[in-house]
Design a protein around this motif. Structure first.
Motif, PDB file in Angstrom:
ATOM      1  N   UNK A 231      -2.974   6.553  -0.122  1.00 21.37           N
ATOM      2  CA  UNK A 231      -4.140   6.332   0.745  1.00 21.37           C
ATOM      3  C   UNK A 231      -5.253   5.638  -0.038  1.00 21.37           C
ATOM      4  N   UNK A 232      -5.459   6.040  -1.281  1.00 20.86           N
ATOM      5  CA  UNK A 232      -6.468   5.380  -2.124  1.00 20.86           C
ATOM      6  C   UNK A 232      -6.109   3.925  -2.373  1.00 20.86           C
ATOM      7  N   UNK A 233      -4.861   3.694  -2.609  1.00 17.71           N
ATOM      8  CA  UNK A 233      -4.382   2.321  -2.836  1.00 17.71           C
ATOM      9  C   UNK A 233      -4.611   1.468  -1.589  1.00 17.71           C
ATOM     10  N   UNK A 234      -4.288   2.034  -0.432  1.00 18.66           N
ATOM     11  CA  UNK A 234      -4.447   1.299   0.835  1.00 18.66           C
ATOM     12  C   UNK A 234      -5.921   0.953   1.063  1.00 18.66           C
ATOM     13  N   UNK A 235      -6.797   1.925   0.835  1.00 10.02           N
ATOM     14  CA  UNK A 235      -8.237   1.650   1.007  1.00 10.02           C
ATOM     15  C   UNK A 235      -8.678   0.513   0.089  1.00 10.02           C
ATOM     16  N   UNK A 236      -8.209   0.548  -1.129  1.00 10.38           N
ATOM     17  CA  UNK A 236      -8.589  -0.481  -2.095  1.00 10.38           C
ATOM     18  C   UNK A 236      -8.077  -1.858  -1.664  1.00 10.38           C
ATOM     19  N   UNK A 237      -6.811  -1.926  -1.265  1.00 10.36           N
ATOM     20  CA  UNK A 237      -6.245  -3.218  -0.859  1.00 10.36           C
ATOM     21  C   UNK A 237      -6.941  -3.744   0.394  1.00 10.36           C
ATOM     22  N   UNK A 238      -7.205  -2.865   1.348  1.00  9.35           N
ATOM     23  CA  UNK A 238      -7.918  -3.291   2.562  1.00  9.35           C
ATOM     24  C   UNK A 238      -9.301  -3.828   2.191  1.00  9.35           C
ATOM     25  N   UNK A 239      -9.961  -3.137   1.301  1.00  9.06           N
ATOM     26  CA  UNK A 239     -11.299  -3.573   0.877  1.00  9.06           C
ATOM     27  C   UNK A 239     -11.254  -4.944   0.225  1.00  9.06           C
TER      28      UNK A 239
END
Lengths: 447, 496
Positions: B445-453
């Motif tokens: 989930x942290x990775x996804x937030x970072x990539x989306x950002x």
């Protein structure tokens, strides 16, 4: 299952986000009938205690080098590795990093490789070394194939005193290519006139120093003869500690050095993983196999390191690459480098002197036994004995008394009557006088 | 940016090369003075100094500790390198490999003194043959590429025995570079097979190219686009009908361990990267081990050495004269990467048949979770479900002025190792993400937030965030062009 962080609740939530009912539904591209319905027929998971107990029981069925007077060599050597070496290489930042393809987050590995390459170049007396190959035997084969590329010739001459595994690996690699390998017969009792085998088809001569029987040689004249004939001289080194006492291959005119680095930093480990050292003269660098770390600067002008000259390699050049190698022996190379850094010039040369002194003393002791003849004129830390009976049986008898007394030549070169009674014995800094006495007693008793 | 006097940044310390810390004569190892003996070195004794630096033990420890802190590692965080299977490396593996009964034994000791080691090789082979559903495994190859070469040589030896080696090997365009390089080292010419619009081998094109001159096809399954080759069995049947063999690159075995047996897909030969699938550490480049599973037809040609079980214990077959079959040669000195076998077996025993199956399922679940979470933000060339890795292309970066490389460097500033980039070559600006089963949902989930950002920053035109990245690493972008044009491959003493 301690290595798996997902809980069943996590899995359910994730499957819902994906929009499938079960993990099995993610395998929908696997044709009907090919997805196994349940676990294969192997034991189920186990905790550290159980796995540790089972494996320790297997380990206990082996006679380890610390539990027996130990004099086995033949390409793998038992040395003392300082405690700091294993501690440092087990730092997670080294142990669990991938190949340093992203240099900004891999400067530790890259700096260590740059230092490793420099150390290997220094001790071999060569201009450039790569970031390691699998081991000495595969490095030997790579060197022979590289010499054929460089010279555009196809004949490789192997000394009869090359480690038999190195010969076999080189022959195997050449078997399906248009290369001809001429391996001379092993003869530990007579000098070998390798230069006489040069002709205009010869790409290289491969010679080991110290050789499989332990002899050491000055190779300058052979190097000159090779160069006069347009061929390269490849020098193989099994016992890298010898370079603390011997002229370097580079000083003697070698074009390529393929060496085994196990002796520094690495356990014997039943034969692997070990570390191939590979060094060349500067003009051949673009024909080298394997990775290279190189120095550069970053956008702020600070010194740093990257993998370089990768247009030689398979991930760029595919079938036109200098080799198919990808994974190498990075961590073993680090262990080698840390050990050599701890030794330094003073420690490395003294370690070599201690090894030589141990072997000289052992040779005096064993040579005094009835029915034992020292075959070698010269040696570093390993030499060959001619016994009055087949060496394999003698070694087995000594092992029965808890003494690991050397390598019978017939183990590697079976079926040759002239070699059957030969025993290769190694001594290192680890051997005490008391152990030498035990070997002498065991050997005397077995003859 | 204001620097410090030393160049250090708090815990991040600048560290000179060992050669720049030389105190001549110093050593970090205390060794006794050798007894005087008459030299037996003949005329080969060294006469000149070597030039190695002298350091004490504390200096050496600090040196390596400091430089270690300039590395990213799976111990530090998510390492989603596609095709590389950067999973957790259990420390029990390391402890077991260091038992004196494994680490401190010599490969040429009498067989009677290494029965435990031979039993371990045999047991490791049993797990691998059961998981692959193939009858034999050649244990000696040192790594994946070495295994490829071994597998192809085994195929070539079998073909020669049947009349002729044939000339060509068919390799998909999306294959790892080692595949064509290995085929070339085995004396074959390489012919590329195109992919179809689903990212898989074009079966019709493959069948068109198969004739009695094709020695083998080399297929990666799951393939490098992260997709299962559902036609694998049909491909195998086609090449078998023409008298050739199937090589499978096993780099992506982690997706199907305990679920699909390569032997059931008609595969004749497949290497197993123990340093990927079976958790042994990658060590900054190696060592690995690449045992090669073999079909019934190929087992007789397996290289030396191998272990056989007899009534009186285990034996090593080291010479062709003692072999039952027709071994084509030897790939490596001694008996393979034994220390890696110990680690891989410790892992397999820890996981068990149930855990290995759960792990492959979790690896595939994690990749599909990333696919579902990111497909609207990035661009997906091929629809899912994927296997253990998910492939995006750089379409989402079109007209942003940000490249795949820039995007990856911005990920570094966010504290995560980038995914594999620009591979496979069949899509433009590839981003290949393999999270493995090691990652928790929270980490994903942290990775996804970072990539989306980052994706939204790129689309918003914040190009500096990317072109200037990385800014928080020990070194920023390095000049690789100069490094290759004027190579400096070793330290040399300066003019002073």
């Amino acid at each position: 299952m301690r290595f798996l962080p997902l809980s069943d609740a996590d899995r359910a939530e994730m499957l819902a986000a994906i929009g499938v009912p079960a993990i099995e539904d993610l395998y929908k591209d696997v044709p009907e009938g090919l997805h196994l319905a349940g676990p294969v027929d192997l034991p189920f998971h186990a905790g550290e205690l159980g796995v540790g107990r089972d494996l320790a029981a297997l380990a206990a069925r082996n006679l380890d080098g610390g539990s027996a007077p130990f004099f086995v060599g033949g390409g793998v050597y038992r040395h003392h590795v300082p405690a700091a070496v294993d501690h440092l290489i087990q730092r997670g930042e080294f142990l669990t990093a991938y190949t340093p393809y992203q240099p900004e987050v891999s400067q530790g590995t890259l700096q260590a490789l740059f230092e490793f390459q420099t150390q290997v170049a220094l001790i071999t007396g060569m201009d450039v070394a790569n970031a390691s190959l699998y081991d000495g035997s595969t490095g030997c084969a790579e060197a022979a194939m590289m010499a054929c590329r460089v010279t555009r010739r196809s004949r490789v001459v192997l000394s009869g005193s090359l480690h038999p595994h190195y010969r076999e690996v080189t022959e195997t690699n050449a078997r399906f290519l248009d290369l001809r390998i001429d391996a001379l017969s092993p003869n530990p009792s007579a000098p070998e006139d390798l230069a006489a085998h040069l002709d205009e088809e010869t790409a290289c001569i491969v010679v080991q120093n110290p050789d499989f029987f332990g002899r050491v040689r000055e190779l300058s004249a052979l190097a000159s003869a090779c160069h006069d004939a347009g061929a390269l001289l490849i020098v193989v080194v099994n016992e890298i500690v010898s370079l603390g006492a011997l002229k370097s291959p580079g000083d003697m005119g070698a074009d390529i050095v393929a060496a085994e680095g196990q002796s520094l930093g690495n356990a014997m480990g039943f034969g692997g993983p070990h570390v191939g050292l590979f060094a060349v003269k500067g003009r051949f660098v673009r024909q080298m196999p394997g990775r290279l770390a190189g120095q550069t600067v970053d956008v702020d002008g600070n010194r740093g390191w990257v993998l370089t000259l990768s247009t030689r390699e398979q991930h760029i050049r595919r079938e036109k690459a200098t080799s198919n190698i990808c994974t190498n022996s990075g961590l073993c190379a680090l262990a080698f480098s840390v050990h050599l850094t701890m030794l330094g010039e003073a420690g490395f040369t003294r370690l070599a002197e201690l090894n030589h002194a141990a072997a000289v003393k052992l040779a005096e002791r064993l040579g005094a036994l009835d029915g034992v003849e020292i075959v070698n004129d010269t040696f570093f830390n390993e030499f060959t004995l001619r016994l009055g009976r087949p060496a394999a049986a003698v070694v087995e008898a000594m092992a029965g008394h808890g003494v690991l007394g050397g390598v019978p030549v017939s183990r590697l070169l079976p079926g040759e009557a002239a070699l059957e009674n030969l025993l290769v014995v190694a001594a290192t800094e680890t051997n005490t006088e008391a152990e030498m006495d035990k070997l002498a007693d065991a050997l005397g008793g077995a003859l | 940016m204001a620097g410090t006097i030393t160049g250090n940044k708090g815990l991040q310390q600048e560290e000179a090369l060992i050669f720049e810390q030389n105190s001549p004569g110093r050593s970090g190892v205390d060794l006794p003075a050798p007894d005087a003996v008459a030299s037996r070195l003949g005329d080969a004794a060294r006469t000149a100094p070597i030039g190695l630096p002298g350091l004490s033990e504390p200096q050496v420890v600090r040196h390596y500790l400091r430089i270690s802190q300039k590395n990213y590692a799976i111990d530090a965080g998510m390492y989603p390198l596609g095709s590389c299977t950067m999973k957790h490396n259990p420390r029990l593996n390391e402890k077991m490999a260091r038992l004196p009964g494994f680490a401190d034994i010599h490969p040429l000791q009498p067989e009677s003194t290494v029965q435990g080691a031979l039993a371990l090789i045999n047991e490791c082979a049993r797990w691998l043959t059961t998981l692959t559903g193939m009858p034999g495994v050649a244990m000696s190859p040192a790594a994946g590429a070495h295994g490829e070469l071994t597998g192809l040589m085994t195929i070539r030896a079998a073909l020669e025995d049947q009349g002729g080696p044939r000339k060509r090997v068919l390799v998909p365009e999306s294959a790892h570079g080692t595949n064509p390089a290995s085929a070339h080292m085995c004396g074959y010419t390489v012919e590329a097979i195109p992919a179809d619009e689903t990212g898989r081998v074009d079966l019709a094109a493959l069948k068109d190219r198969i004739d009695d001159d094709v020695a083998a096809i080399m297929i990666t399954n799951p393939n490098t686009c992260g997709l299962f080759e559902g036609d694998m069995k049909n491909m195998s049947d086609a090449i078998h009908a023409a008298g050739g063999y199937v090589y499978c690159d096993g780099a992506n075995f982690n997706a199907i361990v305990g679920r699909v047996r390569p032997g059931d897909l008609g595969i004749d030969s497949m290497h197993l990267n123990l340093h990927k699938t079976f958790s042994t550490p990658h060590g900054g480049g190696g060592p690995g081990a690449g045992p090669v599973a073999l079909s019934e037809a190929l087992v007789p040609y397996a290289p030396l050495p191998y272990v056989v079980a007899g009534e009186d214990g285990f034996h090593l077959v080291e010479h062709a004269d003692n072999a039952d079959g027709k071994p084509y040669g030897r790939m490596k000195g001694f008996h393979g990467q034994f220390g890696v076998f110990v680690r891989a077996l410790a892992y397999m025993m820890s996981m068990g048949a149930d855990g290995l199956r759960q792990a492959s399922g979790d690896a595939v679940l994690n990749a599909n979770y990333l696919l579902a979470a990111l497909e609207d933000d990035l661009s997906l060339p091929y629809p899912g479900p994927c296997m253990h890795e998910v492939l995006f292309d750089d379409h989402f970066l079109k007209d942003t002025g940000v490249t795949t490389l820039d995007f990856a460097k911005a990920m570094i500033d966010e504290g995560v190792h980038p995914m594999t980039m620009y591979f496979p070559l069949v899509v433009h600006g590839a981003l290949l993400m393999e999270p493995t089963e090691t990652e928790s949902k929270a980490a994903l989930d942290g990775f996804v937030r970072m990539i989306k950002g980052l994706a939204s920053e790129a689309k918003a035109g914040n190009t500096e965030l990317f072109s200037e990245a990385p800014r928080h690493t020990p070194r920023r972008r390095l000049d690789e062009t100069t490094a290759a044009r004027s190579p400096v491959l070793r330290w040399r003493p300066g003019p002073d």
